[in-house]
Design a protein around this motif. Structure first.
Motif, mmCIF file in Angstrom:
data_model
loop_
_atom_site.group_PDB
_atom_site.id
_atom_site.type_symbol
_atom_site.label_atom_id
_atom_site.label_comp_id
_atom_site.label_asym_id
_atom_site.label_seq_id
_atom_site.Cartn_x
_atom_site.Cartn_y
_atom_site.Cartn_z
ATOM 1 N N THR A 1 -5.025 13.321 -0.785
ATOM 2 C CA THR A 1 -4.041 12.397 -0.667
ATOM 3 C C THR A 1 -3.621 11.097 -2.053
ATOM 4 O O THR A 1 -4.833 10.690 -2.174
ATOM 5 C CB THR A 1 -4.609 11.837 0.038
ATOM 6 O OG1 THR A 1 -4.582 12.722 1.227
ATOM 7 C CG2 THR A 1 -3.640 10.568 0.813
ATOM 8 N N LYS A 2 -3.105 10.669 -2.342
ATOM 9 C CA LYS A 2 -2.840 9.831 -3.412
ATOM 10 C C LYS A 2 -2.248 8.399 -3.096
ATOM 11 O O LYS A 2 -2.063 8.033 -2.133
ATOM 12 C CB LYS A 2 -1.906 10.260 -4.607
ATOM 13 C CG LYS A 2 -2.302 11.328 -5.231
ATOM 14 C CD LYS A 2 -0.857 11.904 -6.678
ATOM 15 C CE LYS A 2 -0.581 12.905 -6.768
ATOM 16 N NZ LYS A 2 -0.013 13.422 -8.058
ATOM 17 N N ILE A 3 -3.246 7.421 -2.962
ATOM 18 C CA ILE A 3 -3.029 6.427 -2.894
ATOM 19 C C ILE A 3 -3.175 4.857 -3.724
ATOM 20 O O ILE A 3 -3.400 5.400 -4.666
ATOM 21 C CB ILE A 3 -3.923 5.271 -1.976
ATOM 22 C CG1 ILE A 3 -5.560 5.637 -2.311
ATOM 23 C CG2 ILE A 3 -4.060 6.934 -0.836
ATOM 24 C CD1 ILE A 3 -6.598 4.441 -1.866
ATOM 25 N N ILE A 62 0.898 5.136 -0.232
ATOM 26 C CA ILE A 62 0.281 6.780 0.464
ATOM 27 C C ILE A 62 1.274 8.022 0.360
ATOM 28 O O ILE A 62 2.287 8.110 0.559
ATOM 29 C CB ILE A 62 0.350 6.769 2.505
ATOM 30 C CG1 ILE A 62 -0.786 5.746 1.999
ATOM 31 C CG2 ILE A 62 -0.582 7.714 2.572
ATOM 32 C CD1 ILE A 62 -1.604 4.975 3.634
ATOM 33 N N LEU A 80 1.385 -1.662 0.005
ATOM 34 C CA LEU A 80 0.480 0.369 -0.238
ATOM 35 C C LEU A 80 0.695 1.028 -0.004
ATOM 36 O O LEU A 80 2.007 1.355 0.823
ATOM 37 C CB LEU A 80 -1.105 -0.274 1.356
ATOM 38 C CG LEU A 80 -1.765 1.202 2.191
ATOM 39 C CD1 LEU A 80 -2.310 1.610 -0.062
ATOM 40 C CD2 LEU A 80 -1.988 1.116 2.826
ATOM 41 N N VAL A 140 -8.359 7.122 2.994
ATOM 42 C CA VAL A 140 -7.654 5.817 2.748
ATOM 43 C C VAL A 140 -8.185 5.201 3.115
ATOM 44 O O VAL A 140 -8.961 3.798 2.343
ATOM 45 C CB VAL A 140 -6.145 6.070 3.479
ATOM 46 C CG1 VAL A 140 -5.631 4.726 3.100
ATOM 47 C CG2 VAL A 140 -5.512 7.243 2.886
ATOM 48 N N VAL A 176 3.336 -1.318 3.928
ATOM 49 C CA VAL A 176 3.112 0.372 3.614
ATOM 50 C C VAL A 176 3.755 0.855 3.878
ATOM 51 O O VAL A 176 4.635 1.800 4.480
ATOM 52 C CB VAL A 176 1.947 0.720 5.173
ATOM 53 C CG1 VAL A 176 1.564 1.990 4.360
ATOM 54 C CG2 VAL A 176 0.765 -0.100 4.733
ATOM 55 N N GLY A 191 5.338 5.361 2.896
ATOM 56 C CA GLY A 191 4.116 6.592 2.622
ATOM 57 C C GLY A 191 5.548 7.294 2.092
ATOM 58 O O GLY A 191 6.771 7.348 2.041
ATOM 59 N N ARG A 201 -6.379 9.454 6.770
ATOM 60 C CA ARG A 201 -6.236 8.249 7.383
ATOM 61 C C ARG A 201 -7.261 6.915 6.980
ATOM 62 O O ARG A 201 -7.806 6.231 6.271
ATOM 63 C CB ARG A 201 -6.419 7.244 8.267
ATOM 64 C CG ARG A 201 -5.741 6.045 8.869
ATOM 65 C CD ARG A 201 -4.953 5.860 10.080
ATOM 66 N NE ARG A 201 -6.347 5.859 11.178
ATOM 67 C CZ ARG A 201 -7.051 6.880 11.726
ATOM 68 N NH1 ARG A 201 -5.887 7.703 12.316
ATOM 69 N NH2 ARG A 201 -8.413 6.751 12.953
#
Length: 355
Positions: A13-15, A6, A4, A53, A69, A71, A50
């Motif tokens: 917020t790009k995920i 972030i 994942l 997301v 994950v 970031g 959060r």
């Protein structure tokens, strides 16, 4: 491996979710001014972002089961490039040590760590944050011992683009001398010498060309006088350096496409401002040529503004004599973050310890 990614920005917020090198989800969650207005500090947005997301993952039927994950790294202590395992020291520095640089990227490691901590055997990383510091000793010295030069730049995208270019010509990044210019809300320019960025500007709040949102280098004495004029608070002046500066201050917009449309409609003032921004950007690129003593394999243009034919052609006209110029429009940050995490999970790269 399931990863994942972030990447918090000022208004989005790009995920992304990757299975090994394959993206299976790419989302850009936008945030309105009204949604963010109630938060005094960016780190106060942590719970809000959060949850967005998590909600997006649920809507996309992606279970909360990841091997890592990762970031976007925040503005912590200056560190060397690479992948870092998020630890308590990094979290503390992000929350309490970054008061001088309040940027949305600081949320990246906070949200990544929090989500990873709820998943069994899931690791949390950042990679190549904006504070990557590989400056040469000469580059650190300014005209005042009170204010040594620092670099805050688009390290993640610049290094990813440099590596992509190197692969494309069948060479290693570490074998090349490159000048990379990232043109987004801020403009960062760096001299990459055999895999190290030995000179780069503080593209966030104080150096280099002005940009859509940032003032760049300003006349120092005039700035001091403005500070003591009584007309502005400290917070207001900091906004005049980053956020409400550059094209935004001059033209009321940070949207380069809008500025170029104004030019097509005959706006001469808009023409003057965009040309001045590119003039100073070209000067910054040429300055890095001196850092590399003219030994330049290529100049790479990247970031959102590299989509514009006008921007690229104007820069080529001014800097093309230095070295071949190549464009890599947009940002490569999501893929770069995912691939960095994957390299660690597969044992091809060692995660560093933040101290």
């Amino acid at each position: 491996m399931k990863i994942l990614v972030i990447n918090p920005g000022s208004t989005s917020t790009k995920i992304a979710v990757y299975e090994d090198e394959k993206p299976i989800l790419l989302r850009n969650i936008t945030h309105t001014t009204e949604q963010l207005a109630s938060y005094d500090a960016i780190t106060e947005q942590q719970d809000f972002r959060r949850q967005l997301v998590l909600d997006e993952l649920q809507r996309s039927d992606i279970p909360l089961a990841f091997d890592a994950v990762i970031g976007r790294g925040g503005l912590v202590k200056p560190i060397s490039g690479g992948v870092y395992e998020i630890n308590r020291q990094m979290l503390d520095d992000t929350l309490h040590g970054c008061v001088m640089h309040n940027h949305a990227c600081n949320l990246g490691c906070l949200i990544a760590y929090e989500i990873a901590s709820t998943i069994e055997e899931c690791r949390a990383f950042i990679a190549d944050p904006g504070v990557v510091d590989e400056l040469s000793p000469l580059a650190r010295i300014s005209g005042s011992p009170l204010m040594p030069r620092i670099c805050i730049w688009h390290a993640l995208n610049q290094r990813a683009i440099a590596r992509r270019y190197a692969r494309g010509i069948g060479k290693d990044y570490e074998d090349l001398n490159l000048i990379v210019c990232h043109m987004g809300g801020g403009i960062s320019i760096a001299a990459h010498e055999h895999g190290r960025a030995i000179d780069a500007n503080n593209a966030l709040d104080g150096e280099g060309p002005f940009s859509p949102e940032r003032a760049g280098t300003l006349p120092a004495a005039d700035l001091i006088r403005l500070c003591y004029s009584g007309k502005y608070t400290e917070k207001q002046l900091l906004k005049r350096i980053a956020g409400q500066a550059g094209l935004t201050a001059h033209l009321g917009t940070n949207n380069v496409r809008e500025v170029l449309q104004r030019i097509k409609e005959g706006d001469e003032h808009a023409q003057l401002l965009i040309d001045a921004m590119l003039y100073h950007t070209a000067k910054g690129i040429a300055a890095e040529a001196a850092v590399l003593c003219g030994q330049i394999d290529a100049i790479l243009l990247t970031g959102g503004m590299a989509h514009s034919d006008y921007v690229v052609s104007e820069l080529r006209r001014r800097i093309g004599f230095l070295a071949p110029v190549y464009t890599f429009p947009g940002e490569n940050e999501m893929e770069a973050l995912a691939f960095n995490a994957l390299a660690v999970l597969q044992g091809r790269q060692q995660a560093k310890v933040y101290k």
